[in-house]
Enzyme design. Structure first.
Site, PDB file in Angstrom:
ATOM      1  N   ASN A 104       0.879  -1.224  -0.068  1.00  0.00           N
ATOM      2  CA  ASN A 104       0.053  -0.095   0.017  1.00  0.00           C
ATOM      3  C   ASN A 104       0.824   1.225  -0.115  1.00  0.00           C
ATOM      4  O   ASN A 104       1.894   1.257   0.416  1.00  0.00           O
ATOM      5  CB  ASN A 104      -0.803  -0.190   1.160  1.00  0.00           C
ATOM      6  N   HIS A 106       0.912   5.187   1.191  1.00  0.00           N
ATOM      7  CA  HIS A 106       0.218   6.286   2.189  1.00  0.00           C
ATOM      8  C   HIS A 106       0.795   7.414   2.388  1.00  0.00           C
ATOM      9  O   HIS A 106       2.112   7.579   2.253  1.00  0.00           O
ATOM     10  CB  HIS A 106       0.307   5.580   3.565  1.00  0.00           C
TER      11      HIS A 106
HETATM   12  C1  GRF Z   1      -2.685   8.518  -2.910  1.00  0.00           C
HETATM   13  O1  GRF Z   1      -2.400   9.868  -2.204  1.00  0.00           O
HETATM   14  C2  GRF Z   1      -2.186   7.528  -2.074  1.00  0.00           C
HETATM   15  O2  GRF Z   1      -1.237   7.675  -1.293  1.00  0.00           O
HETATM   16  C3  GRF Z   1      -3.504   7.365  -1.223  1.00  0.00           C
HETATM   17  O3  GRF Z   1      -4.639   7.528  -1.711  1.00  0.00           O
HETATM   18  C4  GRF Z   1      -4.402   8.679  -2.865  1.00  0.00           C
HETATM   19  C5  GRF Z   1      -4.494   8.033  -4.138  1.00  0.00           C
HETATM   20  O4  GRF Z   1      -4.727   8.766  -5.377  1.00  0.00           O
HETATM   21  N1  GRF Z   1      -3.691   5.884  -0.388  1.00  0.00           N
HETATM   22  P1  GRF Z   1      -5.099   8.589  -6.713  1.00  0.00           P
HETATM   23  O5  GRF Z   1      -6.333   7.725  -6.731  1.00  0.00           O
HETATM   24  O6  GRF Z   1      -3.874   7.486  -6.999  1.00  0.00           O
HETATM   25  O7  GRF Z   1      -4.870   9.604  -7.648  1.00  0.00           O
END
Ligand code: GRF
Length: 186
Positions: A104, A106
């Protein structure tokens, strides 16, 4: 080529960035999404990626929809699950079944600011500590072993929007690097 599934709930900019990176040598055999109207669903369509899009409200329980997800993962022989903005906690049964096979991203310097809205929370705190973390996934939120992490500081008094944009740019650099690291160990 490693067979991967990408899970997302939102816009899918990380999803797009990963599938466009040919140097990763990935075969994205499945896209999973819990939001039928998310923009990421359109990306999967545009790229002709098999999708499992569901509405959790159509199921009696988490284990019921996770059963369907597992069926799809097994059908497509998925070797690695990449969460890219998937906003649901996976169950302990699910994470145990795919131990060390789920990663994942974050948008914080974990263990700081777990959960949703990590960037505004960090910004409001005013401590000037931002970052991006890629980690293995266990049943607790944003808690598995860290694979890669990079700090970002706001030394120029940037606005929340500007900081958010810088964090996303860092994500696009860091997630492919982390995926390479993980894939080498599979
Ligand atoms: C990202 O900031 C990621 O770190 C978090 O959710 C967001 C997803 O953004 N888990 P995207 O859908 O890839 O634009």
């Amino acid at each position: 080529m490693k067979k991967v599934a990408i899970f997302a709930s939102g816009t899918g900019t990380n999803f797009r960035n990963i599938i466009n990176d040919k140097s990763l040598n990935l075969d994205c055999v499945l896209f999973v999404c819990d939001k039928p109207y998310a923009k990421s669903v359109d990306i999967a369509k545009e790229k002709n990626i098999t999708s499992f899009v569901f509405n959790p409200k159509d199921y009696d329980s988490k284990s019921a929809y996770e059963k369907d997800i597992i069926f799809m993962l097994e059908t497509y022989n998925v070797e690695l699950i990449i969460l890219a903005g998937y906003m649901r906690l996976l169950s302990a049964d699910f994470t145990k079944k795919f131990e060390n096979k789920i990663i994942n991203i974050h948008p914080s310097l974990l263990p700081l600011y777990k959960g949703a809205n990590a960037i505004p929370q960090a910004y409001d705190d005013g401590k000037n500590i931002f970052g991006v973390t890629i980690h293995y996934v266990n049943a607790e939120m944003d808690s598995g072993e860290i694979i890669l992490q990079e700090k970002l500081t706001n030394t120029e008094n940037l606005t929340l929007d500007e900081v958010t944009e810088n964090i996303h740019q860092l994500e696009y650099k860091l997630y492919p690097m982390a995926i390479k690291k993980v894939i080498d160990k599979l």
